[in-house]
Design an enzyme around this catalytic site. Sequence first.
Site, short mmCIF file in Angstrom:
data_model
loop_
_atom_site.label_atom_id
_atom_site.label_comp_id
_atom_site.label_asym_id
_atom_site.label_seq_id
_atom_site.Cartn_x
_atom_site.Cartn_y
_atom_site.Cartn_z
CE LYS A 182 -4.42 8.19 0.68
NZ LYS A 182 -4.57 8.26 -0.77
CE LYS A 184 -3.83 0.85 5.09
NZ LYS A 184 -3.28 2.17 4.73
P1 NAD Z 1 3.62 -1.55 0.28
O1 NAD Z 1 2.96 -2.70 0.94
O2 NAD Z 1 4.01 -1.65 -1.15
O3 NAD Z 1 4.94 -1.12 1.10
C1 NAD Z 1 5.04 -1.14 2.49
C2 NAD Z 1 6.52 -1.32 2.84
O4 NAD Z 1 6.64 -1.29 4.26
C3 NAD Z 1 7.09 -2.67 2.36
O5 NAD Z 1 8.33 -2.45 1.71
C4 NAD Z 1 7.27 -3.46 3.65
O6 NAD Z 1 8.34 -4.39 3.60
C5 NAD Z 1 7.53 -2.34 4.64
N1 NAD Z 1 7.21 -2.74 6.00
C6 NAD Z 1 6.10 -3.36 6.45
N2 NAD Z 1 6.17 -3.55 7.77
C7 NAD Z 1 7.36 -3.02 8.17
C8 NAD Z 1 8.02 -2.91 9.41
N3 NAD Z 1 7.46 -3.40 10.54
N4 NAD Z 1 9.24 -2.31 9.45
C9 NAD Z 1 9.80 -1.82 8.32
N5 NAD Z 1 9.24 -1.91 7.09
C10 NAD Z 1 8.02 -2.50 7.04
O7 NAD Z 1 2.63 -0.32 0.51
P2 NAD Z 1 2.57 1.04 -0.35
O8 NAD Z 1 1.67 0.83 -1.51
O9 NAD Z 1 3.94 1.58 -0.53
O10 NAD Z 1 1.75 1.95 0.68
C11 NAD Z 1 2.39 2.55 1.80
C12 NAD Z 1 1.36 3.48 2.44
O11 NAD Z 1 0.95 4.48 1.49
C13 NAD Z 1 0.06 2.76 2.88
O12 NAD Z 1 -0.41 3.36 4.05
C14 NAD Z 1 -0.88 3.03 1.71
O13 NAD Z 1 -2.23 2.96 2.12
C15 NAD Z 1 -0.47 4.42 1.29
N6 NAD Z 1 -0.70 4.79 -0.10
C16 NAD Z 1 -0.45 3.92 -1.13
C17 NAD Z 1 -0.67 4.33 -2.46
C18 NAD Z 1 -0.39 3.42 -3.64
O14 NAD Z 1 -0.82 3.76 -4.76
N7 NAD Z 1 0.31 2.30 -3.47
C19 NAD Z 1 -1.14 5.62 -2.73
C20 NAD Z 1 -1.36 6.50 -1.66
C21 NAD Z 1 -1.13 6.08 -0.35
#
Ligand code: NAD
Length: 303
Positions: free
Chosen positions: A175, A243
């Site tokens: 990834k 990140k």
């Molecule tokens: P986001 O910021 O939208 O969601 C993260 C969630 O985690 C939030 O709801 C937040 O409240 C929760 N959170 C944060 N700290 C926490 C804690 N200590 N305890 C419990 N909950 C907690 O992020 P996302 O876009 O959903 O991305 C999540 C992961 O997937 C990341 O690692 C990102 O790099 C990866 N990713 C994102 C995408 C995309 O298109 N958004 C695509 C592929 C991979």
Amino acid sequence: MTTERIGFIGLGNMGAPIAMNLLRDGRDVSVFDISRDAAAPHLAAGARWADSPASAAADADLLITMLPGPRQVEDVLLRHGAAAALRPGAVWVDMSTSSPETAQLVAETALDSRGVHRLDAPVSGMVRGATEGTLQIFVGGDGEIVERVRPVFNVLGRPETVFHMGPHGAGYVTKIVGNQLWFSHLVATAEVLTLGAKAGVDVELLRKTIAASPSNSTLIEKDIVCVYEGDYDESFAVSLAAKDSGLAVSLGRELGVSVELSALVEQIYRRAALTYGPRAGEMSPVKLYEDLAGIKLRPGHAS
Ligand code: NAD
């Protein structure tokens, strides 16, 4: 597997639709997020609320985390006790884009000695893929455990897009390097289109000619077009992209591999996050180029 209990932590842009697909598939899911509001649709769809990361893990056969990055993974699994709460034989599946070292630390601290299993299983396919159940899933870990969890992966992605990449960490690495290439393409594309447009060439004509040349890429072919509408894709936060780029640079440092271009791209992403805010879209580096050059990339006019 359908009788297995799933704990799910992290209901953001990606985690929310993933958890919803598990519920739609009839799975028994308990959910936790630092924002309880994020869980409202899941609770309405039959999920149980867990009061803490540890309670999401305590009765789970499978604990899935979809958190921003290594810091939050360490917080949830170690500081807030989710790892210690998992029972022997349970599996922790981390779908976050995180680092192999963090998962290793969690395993050595609280999983391995008690017979708790783990897989790294980060994804690509954006929010649309998460919603439609068409994610690519890159899995690292023991083959036997991968096969045990595969029916769950097949709910979230198509069977042919669930890849067992190798041992622990191989999923994260896949990834991280794949993302880094897209970020490098994005910055390179923003730079040349801004240059051409600033020189007075129509950006759409320019894009089409590059798309028909050996310099074509997915970015040139389709991704970049959304900036014409002022859309920099807020479904993936620029701070998370920065990140991810940092994870590629750290990997290079650990392995002694020179990653000069990745380091520069990471800095450009960080500058975009500082300039437009952490929740600005992942294509914000394009806006940075536009603003520094004093133009907008819009078809029909050059500057
Ligand atoms: P986001 O910021 O939208 O969601 C993260 C969630 O985690 C939030 O709801 C937040 O409240 C929760 N959170 C944060 N700290 C926490 C804690 N200590 N305890 C419990 N909950 C907690 O992020 P996302 O876009 O959903 O991305 C999540 C992961 O997937 C990341 O690692 C990102 O790099 C990866 N990713 C994102 C995408 C995309 O298109 N958004 C695509 C592929 C991979």
